[in-house]
Design an enzyme around this catalytic site. Sequence first.
Site, PDB file in Angstrom:
ATOM      1  N   ASN A   1      11.538 -37.063 -36.793  1.00  0.00           N
ATOM      2  CA  ASN A   1      10.985 -35.743 -36.443  1.00  0.00           C
ATOM      3  C   ASN A   1      10.175 -35.231 -37.636  1.00  0.00           C
ATOM      4  OD1 ASN A   1      10.539 -33.036 -35.904  1.00  0.00           O
ATOM      5  ND2 ASN A   1      12.596 -32.646 -35.091  1.00  0.00           N
TER       6      ASN A   1
ATOM      7  N   HIS B   1       6.549 -33.272 -28.652  1.00  0.00           N
ATOM      8  CA  HIS B   1       7.195 -33.233 -29.972  1.00  0.00           C
ATOM      9  C   HIS B   1       8.274 -34.311 -30.049  1.00  0.00           C
ATOM     10  CE1 HIS B   1       9.019 -31.997 -33.594  1.00  0.00           C
ATOM     11  NE2 HIS B   1      10.075 -31.448 -33.032  1.00  0.00           N
TER      12      HIS B   1
ATOM     13  N   CYS C   1       8.532 -26.376 -35.316  1.00  0.00           N
ATOM     14  CA  CYS C   1       8.023 -27.634 -34.739  1.00  0.00           C
ATOM     15  C   CYS C   1       6.926 -27.414 -33.708  1.00  0.00           C
ATOM     16  CB  CYS C   1       9.164 -28.427 -34.119  1.00  0.00           C
ATOM     17  SG  CYS C   1      10.312 -29.035 -35.354  1.00  0.00           S
TER      18      CYS C   1
HETATM   19  N1  ACO Z   1      26.297 -40.079 -37.286  1.00  0.00           N
HETATM   20  C1  ACO Z   1      27.455 -40.172 -36.627  1.00  0.00           C
HETATM   21  N2  ACO Z   1      28.000 -39.154 -35.925  1.00  0.00           N
HETATM   22  C2  ACO Z   1      27.309 -38.001 -35.901  1.00  0.00           C
HETATM   23  C3  ACO Z   1      26.097 -37.826 -36.559  1.00  0.00           C
HETATM   24  C4  ACO Z   1      25.579 -38.921 -37.273  1.00  0.00           C
HETATM   25  N3  ACO Z   1      24.407 -38.870 -37.942  1.00  0.00           N
HETATM   26  N4  ACO Z   1      25.637 -36.565 -36.342  1.00  0.00           N
HETATM   27  C5  ACO Z   1      26.551 -35.972 -35.576  1.00  0.00           C
HETATM   28  N5  ACO Z   1      27.567 -36.847 -35.306  1.00  0.00           N
HETATM   29  C6  ACO Z   1      28.774 -36.611 -34.520  1.00  0.00           C
HETATM   30  C7  ACO Z   1      29.182 -35.154 -34.473  1.00  0.00           C
HETATM   31  O1  ACO Z   1      29.930 -34.818 -35.597  1.00  0.00           O
HETATM   32  C8  ACO Z   1      29.988 -35.119 -33.203  1.00  0.00           C
HETATM   33  O2  ACO Z   1      31.273 -35.629 -33.480  1.00  0.00           O
HETATM   34  P1  ACO Z   1      32.568 -35.024 -32.742  1.00  0.00           P
HETATM   35  O3  ACO Z   1      32.352 -35.288 -31.287  1.00  0.00           O
HETATM   36  O4  ACO Z   1      33.682 -35.794 -33.346  1.00  0.00           O
HETATM   37  O5  ACO Z   1      32.566 -33.560 -33.071  1.00  0.00           O
HETATM   38  C9  ACO Z   1      29.279 -36.133 -32.289  1.00  0.00           C
HETATM   39  O6  ACO Z   1      28.488 -36.966 -33.163  1.00  0.00           O
HETATM   40  C10 ACO Z   1      28.384 -35.488 -31.270  1.00  0.00           C
HETATM   41  O7  ACO Z   1      27.597 -34.478 -31.940  1.00  0.00           O
HETATM   42  P2  ACO Z   1      26.429 -33.756 -31.205  1.00  0.00           P
HETATM   43  O8  ACO Z   1      25.757 -32.798 -32.128  1.00  0.00           O
HETATM   44  O9  ACO Z   1      26.927 -33.244 -29.880  1.00  0.00           O
HETATM   45  O10 ACO Z   1      25.468 -35.018 -30.974  1.00  0.00           O
HETATM   46  P3  ACO Z   1      24.258 -35.151 -30.018  1.00  0.00           P
HETATM   47  O11 ACO Z   1      24.442 -36.279 -29.136  1.00  0.00           O
HETATM   48  O12 ACO Z   1      23.854 -33.820 -29.424  1.00  0.00           O
HETATM   49  O13 ACO Z   1      23.097 -35.565 -31.046  1.00  0.00           O
HETATM   50  C11 ACO Z   1      21.253 -34.527 -32.139  1.00  0.00           C
HETATM   51  C12 ACO Z   1      22.744 -34.712 -32.106  1.00  0.00           C
HETATM   52  C13 ACO Z   1      20.630 -35.880 -32.392  1.00  0.00           C
HETATM   53  C14 ACO Z   1      20.893 -33.564 -33.256  1.00  0.00           C
HETATM   54  C15 ACO Z   1      20.764 -33.974 -30.789  1.00  0.00           C
HETATM   55  O14 ACO Z   1      21.582 -32.905 -30.405  1.00  0.00           O
HETATM   56  C16 ACO Z   1      19.344 -33.516 -30.796  1.00  0.00           C
HETATM   57  O15 ACO Z   1      18.427 -34.300 -30.916  1.00  0.00           O
HETATM   58  N6  ACO Z   1      19.122 -32.209 -30.584  1.00  0.00           N
HETATM   59  C17 ACO Z   1      17.798 -31.640 -30.401  1.00  0.00           C
HETATM   60  C18 ACO Z   1      17.005 -31.565 -31.635  1.00  0.00           C
HETATM   61  C19 ACO Z   1      15.683 -30.907 -31.314  1.00  0.00           C
HETATM   62  O16 ACO Z   1      15.230 -30.809 -30.203  1.00  0.00           O
HETATM   63  N7  ACO Z   1      15.016 -30.427 -32.290  1.00  0.00           N
HETATM   64  C20 ACO Z   1      13.735 -29.805 -32.004  1.00  0.00           C
HETATM   65  C21 ACO Z   1      13.498 -28.752 -32.852  1.00  0.00           C
HETATM   66  S1  ACO Z   1      13.661 -29.232 -34.502  1.00  0.00           S
HETATM   67  C22 ACO Z   1      12.805 -28.038 -35.327  1.00  0.00           C
HETATM   68  O17 ACO Z   1      12.353 -27.076 -34.776  1.00  0.00           O
HETATM   69  C23 ACO Z   1      12.622 -28.218 -36.747  1.00  0.00           C
END
Ligand code: ACO
Length: 331
Positions: free
Chosen positions: A282, A252, A113
């Site tokens: 993204n 980003h 990214c």
């Molecule tokens: N729908 C419903 N629930 C979900 C979903 C979904 N789509 N995805 C995950 N959950 C659940 C998980 O299973 C978890 O459930 P649990 O608590 O029962 O185990 C809960 O939601 C929390 O999961 P987390 O992964 O902790 O969720 P978070 O709030 O962190 O959000 C996300 C996830 C959106 C991926 C976030 O962590 C994020 O944006 N991370 C950064 C991504 C990033 O910066 N990427 C940049 C680089 S990408 C690249 O280089 C290609």
Amino acid sequence: MTRRACVLAGIGAWLPPGVVTNADIEARLATSDEWIRRRTGIRQRHAVQDGMAASDLAVEACARALKSAELSQVDAVVLTTSTPDRPLPATAPAVAARLGLGPVPAFDVSAVCSGFLYGLAVASGLVAAGTADRVLLVGSEVYSSIVDPLDRSTAVLFGDGAAAAVLRAGSADEPGALGPVVLGSDGDFGDLIRIPAGGSRQRAPAAPGDDYFQMAGSEVFRHAVNRMSEASRQAVAAAGWRLADVDRLAAHQANARILGALGAELGLPPCRVLSNIDAVGNTGSASVPLLLAQAAADGGVAPGHRVLLTAFGGGLAWGATTLTWPALLPC
Ligand code: ACO
């Protein structure tokens, strides 16, 4: 004498017409529009039709950027992607050929990214070395080809798209001149964002999902905010600016909550933080130039604005730079 610099001369973007809404994903996965909007800020993303590859999107974006720069020829083509047409050869030569650019140097840069920031550094180097006076830099991504459609933790995040910039040799004191480009990486965390199979380390999948994109989302989130804020501070200082001078942050687009945390960390009010993640998700290395192209078109960024660019992604790899927005033809 003013230092020779790399100057933004044109910008263009292209999104495939197909749109995947949160409701579309809700219909096939255990997720909800409410969860996706609240946790990511994403409302919809674009997706290619079967058979469309990174070069197809790149050609469209490049044609628009060349038009915006009023150029029909460049001296080099640099393409950033995590979803090349094929593992080999690079995708850039095909794009150069289809644009009718002749036997110019053309190659791919792989920095996930952060590709566009790495590409800006490469373009600056080509210009500084006198290898090229005009560089076409394009980020093109077909994440729909590597994301597991059944993995709710990644399927909701990514969109397809391409965006390109034309950079030309100029002087450091003119609008559009890039400031120093700050780059970094930390391979110790390389497993946080990965596709395990398909390379020389592991040629074929050993477990289900090995040939798909995988991400440890919440850990990546923390690194993203820390690395982009650190790189941003360094780029602003290297340009001789203060953070208070920044009119627009083009970061980003991975998650609206990351943008909020980054803006707060840098002391920038929300009105200075550009965002289009709700409409495109993204888009990997296309994210920053796509954001800029759309902001230039809708007035979100205007000539004279001091713009801070930053990106973060797999590698881990990150980068940041600055420029004062130039007067560009709409694309
Ligand atoms: N729908 C419903 N629930 C979900 C979903 C979904 N789509 N995805 C995950 N959950 C659940 C998980 O299973 C978890 O459930 P649990 O608590 O029962 O185990 C809960 O939601 C929390 O999961 P987390 O992964 O902790 O969720 P978070 O709030 O962190 O959000 C996300 C996830 C959106 C991926 C976030 O962590 C994020 O944006 N991370 C950064 C991504 C990033 O910066 N990427 C940049 C680089 S990408 C690249 O280089 C290609």
